[in-house]
Design a protein around this motif. Structure first.
Motif, PDB file in Angstrom:
ATOM      1  N   VAL A 285     -76.535 -26.933 -11.282  1.00 42.82           N
ATOM      2  CA  VAL A 285     -75.564 -25.869 -11.484  1.00 42.82           C
ATOM      3  C   VAL A 285     -74.307 -26.086 -10.642  1.00 42.82           C
ATOM      4  O   VAL A 285     -73.213 -25.627 -11.006  1.00 42.82           O
ATOM      5  N   HIS A 286     -74.414 -26.781  -9.528  1.00 45.24           N
ATOM      6  CA  HIS A 286     -73.260 -27.012  -8.656  1.00 45.24           C
ATOM      7  C   HIS A 286     -72.629 -28.387  -8.883  1.00 45.24           C
ATOM      8  O   HIS A 286     -71.729 -28.780  -8.154  1.00 45.24           O
ATOM      9  N   GLN A 287     -73.122 -29.105  -9.886  1.00 45.76           N
ATOM     10  CA  GLN A 287     -72.536 -30.396 -10.220  1.00 45.76           C
ATOM     11  C   GLN A 287     -71.571 -30.235 -11.384  1.00 45.76           C
ATOM     12  O   GLN A 287     -71.545 -29.198 -12.048  1.00 45.76           O
ATOM     13  N   GLU A 288     -70.786 -31.267 -11.634  1.00 48.00           N
ATOM     14  CA  GLU A 288     -69.721 -31.176 -12.639  1.00 48.00           C
ATOM     15  C   GLU A 288     -70.227 -31.508 -14.035  1.00 48.00           C
ATOM     16  O   GLU A 288     -69.909 -32.556 -14.599  1.00 48.00           O
ATOM     17  N   PHE A 289     -71.001 -30.610 -14.623  1.00 47.90           N
ATOM     18  CA  PHE A 289     -71.456 -30.773 -16.003  1.00 47.90           C
ATOM     19  C   PHE A 289     -70.535 -29.984 -16.932  1.00 47.90           C
ATOM     20  O   PHE A 289     -70.109 -28.877 -16.612  1.00 47.90           O
ATOM     21  N   GLN A 290     -70.269 -30.568 -18.097  1.00 45.89           N
ATOM     22  CA  GLN A 290     -69.439 -29.875 -19.086  1.00 45.89           C
ATOM     23  C   GLN A 290     -70.276 -29.122 -20.128  1.00 45.89           C
ATOM     24  O   GLN A 290     -69.750 -28.309 -20.879  1.00 45.89           O
ATOM     25  N   GLY A 291     -71.583 -29.405 -20.180  1.00 39.90           N
ATOM     26  CA  GLY A 291     -72.422 -28.719 -21.152  1.00 39.90           C
ATOM     27  C   GLY A 291     -73.885 -29.074 -20.996  1.00 39.90           C
ATOM     28  O   GLY A 291     -74.232 -30.073 -20.357  1.00 39.90           O
ATOM     29  N   PHE A 292     -74.740 -28.229 -21.596  1.00 37.11           N
ATOM     30  CA  PHE A 292     -76.182 -28.447 -21.527  1.00 37.11           C
ATOM     31  C   PHE A 292     -76.822 -28.268 -22.901  1.00 37.11           C
ATOM     32  O   PHE A 292     -76.426 -27.390 -23.672  1.00 37.11           O
TER      33      PHE A 292
ATOM     34  N   ILE B 111     -69.720 -22.820 -18.612  1.00 42.01           N
ATOM     35  CA  ILE B 111     -70.262 -24.090 -19.099  1.00 42.01           C
ATOM     36  C   ILE B 111     -71.055 -23.827 -20.380  1.00 42.01           C
ATOM     37  O   ILE B 111     -71.977 -23.011 -20.376  1.00 42.01           O
ATOM     38  N   PRO B 112     -70.714 -24.480 -21.486  1.00 41.06           N
ATOM     39  CA  PRO B 112     -71.439 -24.268 -22.741  1.00 41.06           C
ATOM     40  C   PRO B 112     -72.898 -24.712 -22.653  1.00 41.06           C
ATOM     41  O   PRO B 112     -73.214 -25.734 -22.032  1.00 41.06           O
ATOM     42  N   VAL B 113     -73.773 -23.949 -23.289  1.00 38.29           N
ATOM     43  CA  VAL B 113     -75.201 -24.258 -23.392  1.00 38.29           C
ATOM     44  C   VAL B 113     -75.622 -24.055 -24.837  1.00 38.29           C
ATOM     45  O   VAL B 113     -75.248 -23.054 -25.463  1.00 38.29           O
ATOM     46  N   ILE B 114     -76.385 -24.987 -25.382  1.00 37.50           N
ATOM     47  CA  ILE B 114     -76.959 -24.821 -26.706  1.00 37.50           C
ATOM     48  C   ILE B 114     -78.441 -25.157 -26.643  1.00 37.50           C
ATOM     49  O   ILE B 114     -78.836 -26.129 -25.994  1.00 37.50           O
ATOM     50  N   PHE B 115     -79.268 -24.313 -27.260  1.00 36.76           N
ATOM     51  CA  PHE B 115     -80.713 -24.517 -27.272  1.00 36.76           C
ATOM     52  C   PHE B 115     -81.132 -25.180 -28.581  1.00 36.76           C
ATOM     53  O   PHE B 115     -80.442 -25.082 -29.600  1.00 36.76           O
ATOM     54  N   TYR B 116     -82.272 -25.839 -28.533  1.00 42.29           N
ATOM     55  CA  TYR B 116     -82.901 -26.325 -29.758  1.00 42.29           C
ATOM     56  C   TYR B 116     -84.392 -26.032 -29.664  1.00 42.29           C
ATOM     57  O   TYR B 116     -84.950 -25.904 -28.572  1.00 42.29           O
ATOM     58  N   ASN B 117     -85.046 -25.905 -30.785  1.00 41.39           N
ATOM     59  CA  ASN B 117     -86.482 -25.576 -30.863  1.00 41.39           C
ATOM     60  C   ASN B 117     -86.766 -24.216 -30.232  1.00 41.39           C
ATOM     61  O   ASN B 117     -86.829 -23.211 -30.912  1.00 41.39           O
TER      62      ASN B 117
ATOM     63  N   LEU C  66     -70.239 -30.479 -28.536  1.00 43.41           N
ATOM     64  CA  LEU C  66     -68.917 -31.080 -28.368  1.00 43.41           C
ATOM     65  C   LEU C  66     -67.812 -30.115 -28.783  1.00 43.41           C
ATOM     66  O   LEU C  66     -66.770 -30.010 -28.116  1.00 43.41           O
ATOM     67  N   LYS C  67     -68.030 -29.401 -29.894  1.00 44.95           N
ATOM     68  CA  LYS C  67     -67.037 -28.421 -30.340  1.00 44.95           C
ATOM     69  C   LYS C  67     -66.877 -27.305 -29.320  1.00 44.95           C
ATOM     70  O   LYS C  67     -65.768 -26.835 -29.051  1.00 44.95           O
ATOM     71  N   MET C  68     -68.007 -26.855 -28.745  1.00 46.82           N
ATOM     72  CA  MET C  68     -67.945 -25.803 -27.731  1.00 46.82           C
ATOM     73  C   MET C  68     -67.165 -26.275 -26.509  1.00 46.82           C
ATOM     74  O   MET C  68     -66.370 -25.525 -25.928  1.00 46.82           O
ATOM     75  N   ILE C  69     -67.396 -27.528 -26.115  1.00 43.88           N
ATOM     76  CA  ILE C  69     -66.690 -28.088 -24.956  1.00 43.88           C
ATOM     77  C   ILE C  69     -65.194 -28.198 -25.244  1.00 43.88           C
ATOM     78  O   ILE C  69     -64.350 -27.823 -24.411  1.00 43.88           O
ATOM     79  N   GLU C  70     -64.849 -28.696 -26.434  1.00 45.48           N
ATOM     80  CA  GLU C  70     -63.438 -28.856 -26.814  1.00 45.48           C
ATOM     81  C   GLU C  70     -62.713 -27.511 -26.869  1.00 45.48           C
ATOM     82  O   GLU C  70     -61.554 -27.387 -26.460  1.00 45.48           O
TER      83      GLU C  70
END
Length: 370
Positions: free
Chosen positions: A139-146, A171-177, A337-341
């Motif tokens: 959470v404190h690192q430089e991630f653009q999405g999960f 920070i965008p997050v998308i779930f699957y399953n 990617l769309k969420m990040i953009e």
């Protein structure tokens, strides 16, 4: 060291993720070769090949008579599981179905190219504590999405505060399953209720009325499949019999000892003619239980399976929904990617419900009039 074969490469990546998760923790010892071989469903030689590469990279050290340990000094100064891409994305896997994970990762990497995106993989082993450790680490690192497969998603999750921290950082997050209903994040999922209607319809059309089902109660996907089964039975005016439904927890679905529980369950419902397996792991345990009882498919029991993640469904001849791991991987990657953009971190506009892909095999016996 030369290139690894596919199984060794997958084992190597699993171990890299394990090291990445545990480099901040008190735990520094790797599981034994026997445990890894059993857990990942690969040979000990495959495990040794992957360990040899880690040893060459200095990420592990072997202590004679004690075991293999993470070399934390190296692990803490070495970026694991990524590339030199400008965008940094975290992939949070349950990690229990190796074949499904492999297809998913291949699908994600077909969209998130290594020269543009650094993909960091984290394994939760479907445990809340591991998920929390992972989220607090990143959470404190430089991630653009999960991209996330939820842990025991049908239960109240104790880590929602971590996801709120990620949300506050935009920070965008998308779930699957598996996803958490309490979070307004998009998700890419299969239409399990439609799938259940189609699969159960094939059984009922073949004359089956005493239908058993084995489901996982701490898995949100499995709950959806059960609800789909119940709805399909009602639609066809077939009674849902409580004694014909067996519930288990996620860990049991990966434990060969659960076979004995399946055998006992089937002996208690002698009129049963068909079995619904909620996923590939349950299917494998059911088939083994039937073999040990000298029972045949479909002569003694008809079988259908949700989310068959093996690549041998035609050879196996099982009537099933084919796990669409590769396609799901592509969908979550494209949408993230769309969420990040667009700098949008939540909302259902990026969700997707995928229609099931059904394979009609040879695992259903006709017992009534067509």
């Amino acid at each position: 060291m030369g290139a690894l074969d596919k199984k060794s490469e997958q084992t190597y990546l699993w171990l890299r993720s394990y090291i990445d998760e545990n480099k901040f923790a008190d735990n520094s010892k790797l599981p034994s070769e026997n445990v890894l071989s059993h857990r990942l469903k690969v040979s000990r030689e495959t495990v040794r090949t992957a360990l040899a590469r880690l040893d060459q990279e200095g990420l592990i050290r072997k202590v004679r008579g004690s075991g293999t340990y993470i070399n934390k000094e190296v692990a803490l100064t070495k970026e694991l599981g990524g590339s030199n891409g400008n965008i940094k994305v975290g992939l949070v896997l349950q990690g229990q179905d190796r074949k499904a994970n492999s297809a998913l990762i291949d699908g994600i990497r077909s969209v998130l190219h290594a020269d543009e995106v650094e993909l960091r993989i984290f394994l939760t082993d479907n445990k809340f504590a591991n998920e929390r450790r992972c989220l607090l680490t990143v959470v404190h690192q430089e991630f653009q999405g999960f991209i996330v497969d939820g842990v025991k998603a049908s239960l109240l999750n104790p880590n929602l505060d971590c996801y709120k921290q990620i949300y506050q950082k935009n920070i965008p997050v998308i779930f699957y399953n598996n996803y958490y209903k309490d979070l307004d994040y998009p998700r890419v999922i299969s239409n399990d209720k439609q799938c259940a209607d189609r699969l159960l319809g094939l059984l009922i059309k073949a004359g089956h009325r005493h239908i058993a089902g084995i489901f996982i109660y701490d898995n949100y996907q499995s709950i959806e499949k059960f609800q789909g089964m119940a709805k399909a039975l009602r639609r066809h005016e077939v009674e849902l019999q409580d004694d014909y439904i067996k519930w288990c927890i996620s860990n049991e679905a990966h434990d060969d000892r659960f076979i004995h529980s399946i055998e006992k369950f089937l002996k208690g419902i002698p009129r049963c003619t068909a079995i619904v397996c909620c996923n590939y792991m349950i299917y494998r345990l059911v088939r083994q239980a039937l073999r040990e009882q000298g029972k045949r498919v479909p002569e003694d029991y008809s079988i259908i399976c949700f989310d068959y993640s093996g690549d041998d469904w035609e050879q196996e001849g099982v009537t099933c929904s084919i796990h669409q791991g590769y396609q799901i991987g592509q969908e979550v990657a494209l949408r993230l990617l769309k969420m990040i953009e667009r700098r949008q971190c939540k909302g259902q506009d990026y969700s997707c419900i995928m229609p099931p892909q059904i394979y009609k095999g040879r695992s259903i016996k006709q017992i009534g009039k067509k």
